[in-house]
Design a protein around this motif. Sequence first.
Motif, mmCIF file in Angstrom:
data_model
loop_
_atom_site.group_PDB
_atom_site.id
_atom_site.type_symbol
_atom_site.label_atom_id
_atom_site.label_comp_id
_atom_site.label_asym_id
_atom_site.label_seq_id
_atom_site.Cartn_x
_atom_site.Cartn_y
_atom_site.Cartn_z
ATOM 1 N N ARG A 2 0.881 -1.007 0.143
ATOM 2 C CA ARG A 2 -0.017 -0.007 0.076
ATOM 3 C C ARG A 2 0.749 1.345 0.146
ATOM 4 O O ARG A 2 1.783 1.191 0.808
ATOM 5 N N SER A 3 0.537 2.294 -0.775
ATOM 6 C CA SER A 3 1.433 3.556 -0.855
ATOM 7 C C SER A 3 1.156 4.455 0.574
ATOM 8 O O SER A 3 0.225 4.259 1.119
ATOM 9 N N VAL A 20 4.692 6.535 -3.446
ATOM 10 C CA VAL A 20 5.858 6.009 -2.659
ATOM 11 C C VAL A 20 5.231 4.851 -1.918
ATOM 12 O O VAL A 20 4.565 4.904 -1.295
ATOM 13 N N TYR A 21 6.263 3.598 -1.754
ATOM 14 C CA TYR A 21 5.970 2.390 -1.153
ATOM 15 C C TYR A 21 7.355 2.414 -0.229
ATOM 16 O O TYR A 21 8.340 2.309 -0.569
ATOM 17 N N SER A 22 7.042 1.685 0.933
ATOM 18 C CA SER A 22 8.035 1.339 1.788
ATOM 19 C C SER A 22 8.765 0.291 1.437
ATOM 20 O O SER A 22 8.024 -0.863 0.912
ATOM 21 N N ALA A 23 10.162 -0.041 1.068
ATOM 22 C CA ALA A 23 10.722 -1.083 0.413
ATOM 23 C C ALA A 23 11.095 -1.969 1.213
ATOM 24 O O ALA A 23 11.482 -3.228 0.819
ATOM 25 N N THR A 24 10.983 -1.995 2.607
ATOM 26 C CA THR A 24 11.670 -2.798 3.540
ATOM 27 C C THR A 24 10.692 -3.022 4.664
ATOM 28 O O THR A 24 9.906 -2.504 4.809
ATOM 29 N N GLU A 25 10.858 -4.313 5.235
ATOM 30 C CA GLU A 25 10.038 -4.571 6.429
ATOM 31 C C GLU A 25 10.603 -5.471 7.615
ATOM 32 O O GLU A 25 11.716 -6.003 7.089
ATOM 33 N N ASP A 26 10.280 -5.465 8.712
ATOM 34 C CA ASP A 26 11.026 -5.967 9.798
ATOM 35 C C ASP A 26 10.466 -7.503 9.693
ATOM 36 O O ASP A 26 9.376 -7.529 9.889
ATOM 37 N N HIS A 27 11.313 -8.535 9.841
ATOM 38 C CA HIS A 27 10.579 -9.804 9.907
ATOM 39 C C HIS A 27 11.020 -10.404 11.281
ATOM 40 O O HIS A 27 10.520 -11.474 11.768
#
Length: 309
Positions: A2-3, A20-27
């Motif tokens: 989701r932008s 614009v989209y977040s390119a990373t995420e915390d796993h």
Amino acid sequence: MRSIWRGAITFGLVNVPVKVYSATEDHDITLHQVHDKDGGRIRYERHCEICGEKVDYEHIDKAYDDGDQTVVLTDDDLKSLPEEKSREIDVLEFVPSDQLDPIMFDRSYFLEPDGTSPKAYVLLRRALEETERTAIVHFSLRQKTRLGALRVRGKVLMLQSLLWDDEVRQADFPALAKSVKISDKELDMSASLVDSLEDDFEPADFSDDYQIELQKLIDAKLKEGEALDTAATFGEEDGDGNDDKGGEVVDLMEALRRSVERNRASKKGATAAKPAASKRKPAAKTGDAHPTVSKKAPAKKRAAPKKAS
């Protein structure tokens, strides 16, 4: 995805609309605290150190402490500051890509063309590729002015926020000022060691063993029935709901935390329903990020990640 923001890249008379989209995420698996005696959630409260009263969010102001004095900033004070609401990613200059020190990179975002035609977007991407340049930009996100680097990753334009110059510390270690003698033999042996471990970097070859083993531990406890009813950990009673045992009503932060946990549980369920191939090494990241990892011992290419002992 989701932008999180939409605007336009601007340089000269060129305007490139983008999302614009977040390119990373915390796993990392999210853990919370409970009482070891009965499994009840640990609740944090806001108490004033002068009067000792519990304080609601509506009566909390922000403050700055310089060590000797404290300056209180009210909501009205903060509202008097100019808010950055520009929807433009303004190109300041184009610089050789190798001049950017990776230590300055902060958050990463993907940019998607937002319009009927991606021509301007593709034109900018091609120009950056062929000139081997990175665009230094100004943009505003969450009411803050930020410095950024606009570069190419595959077919996508990527925006990476940069730390300001005074946010990068200087390393000045006295031990490194000492004169150290390195022999040719020692240097050759070091070079041989480097050569023996030489390889092409493949992010999928690495995995977060701790998170994998933590998930296995959680799954094993669930399978063995070593679990509590989530509602019970909040002190919620079964029945007609008139039992006041457990103390106070869950505050706003607790309610928000519970909502986040439920959403994450739903997402995990949706992910589990996908084909097994899509879950291969879920802890691994791809792309240009550089997480701290431990490379596996030399073995065949793409060997399975070594289990934690």
